[in-house]
Motif scaffolding. Sequence first.
Motif, PDB file in Angstrom:
ATOM      1  N   ILE A   4       1.145  -1.048  -0.138  1.00 19.56           N
ATOM      2  CA  ILE A   4      -0.148   0.025  -0.499  1.00 19.56           C
ATOM      3  C   ILE A   4       1.149   1.466  -0.196  1.00 19.56           C
ATOM      4  O   ILE A   4       0.631   2.377  -0.248  1.00 19.56           O
ATOM      5  CB  ILE A   4      -1.336   0.116   1.541  1.00 19.56           C
ATOM      6  CG1 ILE A   4      -1.930  -1.206   0.852  1.00 19.56           C
ATOM      7  CG2 ILE A   4      -1.802   1.757   1.329  1.00 19.56           C
ATOM      8  CD1 ILE A   4      -3.347  -1.871   2.443  1.00 19.56           C
ATOM      9  N   GLY A   5       1.442   1.035   0.675  1.00 21.16           N
ATOM     10  CA  GLY A   5       2.693   2.120   0.814  1.00 21.16           C
ATOM     11  C   GLY A   5       3.702   2.516  -0.349  1.00 21.16           C
ATOM     12  O   GLY A   5       4.060   3.978  -0.913  1.00 21.16           O
ATOM     13  N   LEU A   6       3.630   1.728  -1.176  1.00 17.25           N
ATOM     14  CA  LEU A   6       4.298   1.627  -2.998  1.00 17.25           C
ATOM     15  C   LEU A   6       2.946   2.033  -3.305  1.00 17.25           C
ATOM     16  O   LEU A   6       3.925   2.955  -4.321  1.00 17.25           O
ATOM     17  CB  LEU A   6       5.719   0.534  -2.733  1.00 17.25           C
ATOM     18  CG  LEU A   6       6.408  -0.263  -2.451  1.00 17.25           C
ATOM     19  CD1 LEU A   6       7.024  -1.455  -3.003  1.00 17.25           C
ATOM     20  CD2 LEU A   6       7.822   1.257  -2.385  1.00 17.25           C
ATOM     21  N   SER A   7       2.206   2.079  -3.243  1.00 17.92           N
ATOM     22  CA  SER A   7       1.121   2.527  -4.425  1.00 17.92           C
ATOM     23  C   SER A   7       0.845   4.348  -4.272  1.00 17.92           C
ATOM     24  O   SER A   7       1.198   4.602  -3.199  1.00 17.92           O
ATOM     25  CB  SER A   7      -0.072   2.517  -4.257  1.00 17.92           C
ATOM     26  OG  SER A   7      -0.229   0.496  -3.808  1.00 17.92           O
ATOM     27  N   SER A   8       1.553   5.344  -5.127  1.00 21.13           N
ATOM     28  CA  SER A   8       0.874   5.911  -5.737  1.00 21.13           C
ATOM     29  C   SER A   8      -0.797   7.368  -5.478  1.00 21.13           C
ATOM     30  O   SER A   8      -0.507   7.864  -4.630  1.00 21.13           O
ATOM     31  CB  SER A   8       1.658   7.145  -6.684  1.00 21.13           C
ATOM     32  OG  SER A   8       0.824   6.048  -8.463  1.00 21.13           O
ATOM     33  N   ALA A   9      -1.143   5.836  -5.382  1.00 20.68           N
ATOM     34  CA  ALA A   9      -2.689   6.181  -5.077  1.00 20.68           C
ATOM     35  C   ALA A   9      -2.185   6.731  -3.252  1.00 20.68           C
ATOM     36  O   ALA A   9      -3.549   7.337  -2.881  1.00 20.68           O
ATOM     37  CB  ALA A   9      -3.723   5.482  -5.337  1.00 20.68           C
ATOM     38  N   PHE A  10      -1.875   5.814  -2.620  1.00 20.72           N
ATOM     39  CA  PHE A  10      -2.028   6.224  -1.137  1.00 20.72           C
ATOM     40  C   PHE A  10      -1.075   7.175  -0.559  1.00 20.72           C
ATOM     41  O   PHE A  10      -0.199   6.917  -0.812  1.00 20.72           O
ATOM     42  CB  PHE A  10      -2.227   4.390  -0.576  1.00 20.72           C
ATOM     43  CG  PHE A  10      -2.117   4.932   1.002  1.00 20.72           C
ATOM     44  CD1 PHE A  10      -3.826   4.730   0.710  1.00 20.72           C
ATOM     45  CD2 PHE A  10      -1.083   4.108   1.603  1.00 20.72           C
ATOM     46  CE1 PHE A  10      -4.216   4.762   2.592  1.00 20.72           C
ATOM     47  CE2 PHE A  10      -1.255   4.554   2.863  1.00 20.72           C
ATOM     48  CZ  PHE A  10      -3.125   4.303   3.757  1.00 20.72           C
ATOM     49  N   LYS A  11      -1.252   7.909  -0.091  1.00 25.48           N
ATOM     50  CA  LYS A  11       0.067   9.137  -0.531  1.00 25.48           C
ATOM     51  C   LYS A  11       0.825   9.192   1.737  1.00 25.48           C
ATOM     52  O   LYS A  11       1.312   9.987   1.443  1.00 25.48           O
ATOM     53  CB  LYS A  11      -1.065  10.158   0.295  1.00 25.48           C
ATOM     54  CG  LYS A  11      -1.803  10.855  -1.493  1.00 25.48           C
ATOM     55  CD  LYS A  11      -0.717  11.660  -2.230  1.00 25.48           C
ATOM     56  CE  LYS A  11      -1.385  11.737  -3.377  1.00 25.48           C
ATOM     57  NZ  LYS A  11      -0.714  11.396  -4.672  1.00 25.48           N
ATOM     58  N   TYR A  12       0.485   8.089   1.836  1.00 28.51           N
ATOM     59  CA  TYR A  12       0.897   7.597   3.038  1.00 28.51           C
ATOM     60  C   TYR A  12       2.438   7.055   2.808  1.00 28.51           C
ATOM     61  O   TYR A  12       2.250   6.753   1.809  1.00 28.51           O
ATOM     62  CB  TYR A  12       0.406   6.934   4.166  1.00 28.51           C
ATOM     63  CG  TYR A  12      -0.441   7.788   4.977  1.00 28.51           C
ATOM     64  CD1 TYR A  12      -0.371   8.540   6.254  1.00 28.51           C
ATOM     65  CD2 TYR A  12      -1.948   7.641   4.410  1.00 28.51           C
ATOM     66  CE1 TYR A  12      -1.409   9.369   6.950  1.00 28.51           C
ATOM     67  CE2 TYR A  12      -2.828   7.709   5.074  1.00 28.51           C
ATOM     68  CZ  TYR A  12      -2.577   8.792   6.476  1.00 28.51           C
ATOM     69  OH  TYR A  12      -3.499   9.113   7.382  1.00 28.51           O
ATOM     70  N   GLY A  13       3.760   7.535   3.092  1.00 26.04           N
ATOM     71  CA  GLY A  13       4.506   6.029   2.409  1.00 26.04           C
ATOM     72  C   GLY A  13       4.622   5.312   2.560  1.00 26.04           C
ATOM     73  O   GLY A  13       4.258   4.258   3.920  1.00 26.04           O
ATOM     74  N   VAL A  14       5.539   4.581   2.214  1.00 30.28           N
ATOM     75  CA  VAL A  14       6.153   2.596   2.408  1.00 30.28           C
ATOM     76  C   VAL A  14       6.075   2.614   4.151  1.00 30.28           C
ATOM     77  O   VAL A  14       5.530   2.066   5.071  1.00 30.28           O
ATOM     78  CB  VAL A  14       7.310   1.968   1.583  1.00 30.28           C
ATOM     79  CG1 VAL A  14       7.578   1.074   2.051  1.00 30.28           C
ATOM     80  CG2 VAL A  14       7.424   2.302   0.061  1.00 30.28           C
ATOM     81  N   ILE A  15       6.596   3.662   4.818  1.00 27.37           N
ATOM     82  CA  ILE A  15       7.547   3.604   5.773  1.00 27.37           C
ATOM     83  C   ILE A  15       6.313   3.285   7.140  1.00 27.37           C
ATOM     84  O   ILE A  15       5.624   2.806   8.012  1.00 27.37           O
ATOM     85  CB  ILE A  15       8.468   4.690   6.391  1.00 27.37           C
ATOM     86  CG1 ILE A  15       9.616   4.097   5.662  1.00 27.37           C
ATOM     87  CG2 ILE A  15       9.115   4.372   7.973  1.00 27.37           C
ATOM     88  CD1 ILE A  15      10.419   3.099   6.183  1.00 27.37           C
ATOM     89  N   GLU A  16       5.242   4.522   7.148  1.00 27.52           N
ATOM     90  CA  GLU A  16       3.940   5.285   7.846  1.00 27.52           C
ATOM     91  C   GLU A  16       2.804   3.670   7.862  1.00 27.52           C
ATOM     92  O   GLU A  16       2.947   3.182   8.127  1.00 27.52           O
ATOM     93  CB  GLU A  16       3.698   6.004   7.642  1.00 27.52           C
ATOM     94  CG  GLU A  16       4.480   7.353   7.408  1.00 27.52           C
ATOM     95  CD  GLU A  16       4.599   7.700   6.026  1.00 27.52           C
ATOM     96  OE1 GLU A  16       5.212   7.166   5.851  1.00 27.52           O
ATOM     97  OE2 GLU A  16       4.605   9.572   5.666  1.00 27.52           O
TER      98      GLU A  16
END
Lengths: 237, 291
Positions: free
Chosen positions: B151-163
């Motif tokens: 989910i974090g890697l997806s640009s549609a979801f604005k939170y980053g990978v770490i979060e």
Amino acid sequence: MHELIERSIRAFSEYFQNFFVYEENLLSKIDPRVKVVGFTILAILSVSTFEIEKILFIIISIYLLAFLSGISIVKLMKRSYLFPLFSFFIVLPTMFFGEPFSYVLIFSLRIFAAISSLQLLIISTPFNDVISALRALKVPEKLLNSLWVTYIYSYILVRDLLAILIARESRRVKRSGHIETMKRGGEALGLFMLRSMEKGEKVALAMKLRGEPIGKVKGSKLLIPYFLLVVVWWTIL
Amino acid sequence: MHIPDGFLDLNLAALFYLLSFAVLIYAFRKAEINPATLGVVAAAIFAAQMLNWPIPGGTSAHFVGGGLAGILLGPYAGSIAMSLVLIIQTLVFGDGGITALGANLWNMAIVNVFVGYYVYSIFRKYSEQLASFLAGWFGITLAATMAGVEIGLSSAFKYGVIEAASVMFIWHGVLGIIEGIITAAVISYISTRAEVKAQAPSKAALALIAVMIVLAPLFAYLAELVNYTEPLEVAAEKLGLNENSLWSGIFPDYTVPGINDYFGALITGAIGVALILAIGVALARANREKH
């Protein structure tokens, strides 16, 4: 352990309401292959854009189709709103990091569109038709047979599990805490898994004797022009 | 843990469809169980997932059962059984998105099952109960972390990978304790009544899991490269708030005073894992003594 049983029965009944959600309507007379492919396309279109016009167009197309087929729009909405609402609250804090409110809204709407599309397929298509469609679409036979058995035995096995839990609860003489519940429940689950494996072997033998369980695809292909029209309009938008 | 439609970018969704199907086709060839038997066992896992376990605080949790499926059926048949459950959940109950099905299969039917199986195989020689507890815990926690990464890697979801990955890791790390306890209770019961013989997997599958685990820190490094900053700190900065901790902890900000930050993070991570292992061992011992 009574709490485990009570809560689980509630979860079972909520889940199995889905088994009875299918209703006869105009859409149910359509070829299931067309519906599986068509509604998947609508879901893909919904999540492949952030343009509000395109998303609203998909939502209107889905709900118009439901209305014209005699499916209750309120029912479809009730089955589709929860995840988008949950997603709305998940992405809402992004506004603190500079994302506009429109992002939050559009993100939730595209999820709403995709889920509505899947729900419309579920409401208008019994699962055996979905299996038939997947078979016609060349999904491996072995997978479909297993899938069909999983579906038809899920209700029976839930009843088996419940019977084991209730039998054990009726023999309990002292109050149990959370850890005790997990331990005793785990043991009941262990017994249930052993019995299920035995049952699985018996079912496999019985099925071998009876032959193939899944029927053939039926229905018209009237929906194809509608899906084509939606895709073309979406592209123009 | 089911990812709905709209959280994943389509290219990522397609990639996980491909990855999952590749592994599952291989698993189908290797599994030595009749499809009908597999279907019934999958239905049993489905029923087990619906149990609503009460937990302290008045809330409840669901059992996922990936680790259990791996231990009972082996990684190949176990991953197929979990896949059947997930496909039914998507197509009949609308649990999880149709575009995200590939990713959901990858997380819950492949990562969860394979990791559960290998963890059980590694620790089994020490204690059956500890091994099954850890299989349940590691399986679900890694599967959830993987979902967070996707989910974090997806640009549609604005939170980053770490979060995304850390929220999923922490939340499921806690819920995973329940998963671990239930898995241990089930296996402990079964092992007293039947010999649990799972089908041994190939070395290639082991290599695949190892690559997945090794790749995880790479995402953290990439986040560093793109100047990732803690979202709550950004929010606090924007709102003009200052940190005023009552106690900064033994290892403030995952560092060890006097040691390089990266090594400090590694050491604190190792201490965290060791603590969880120690709790697991203590619980297993306490349980054994009781019997």
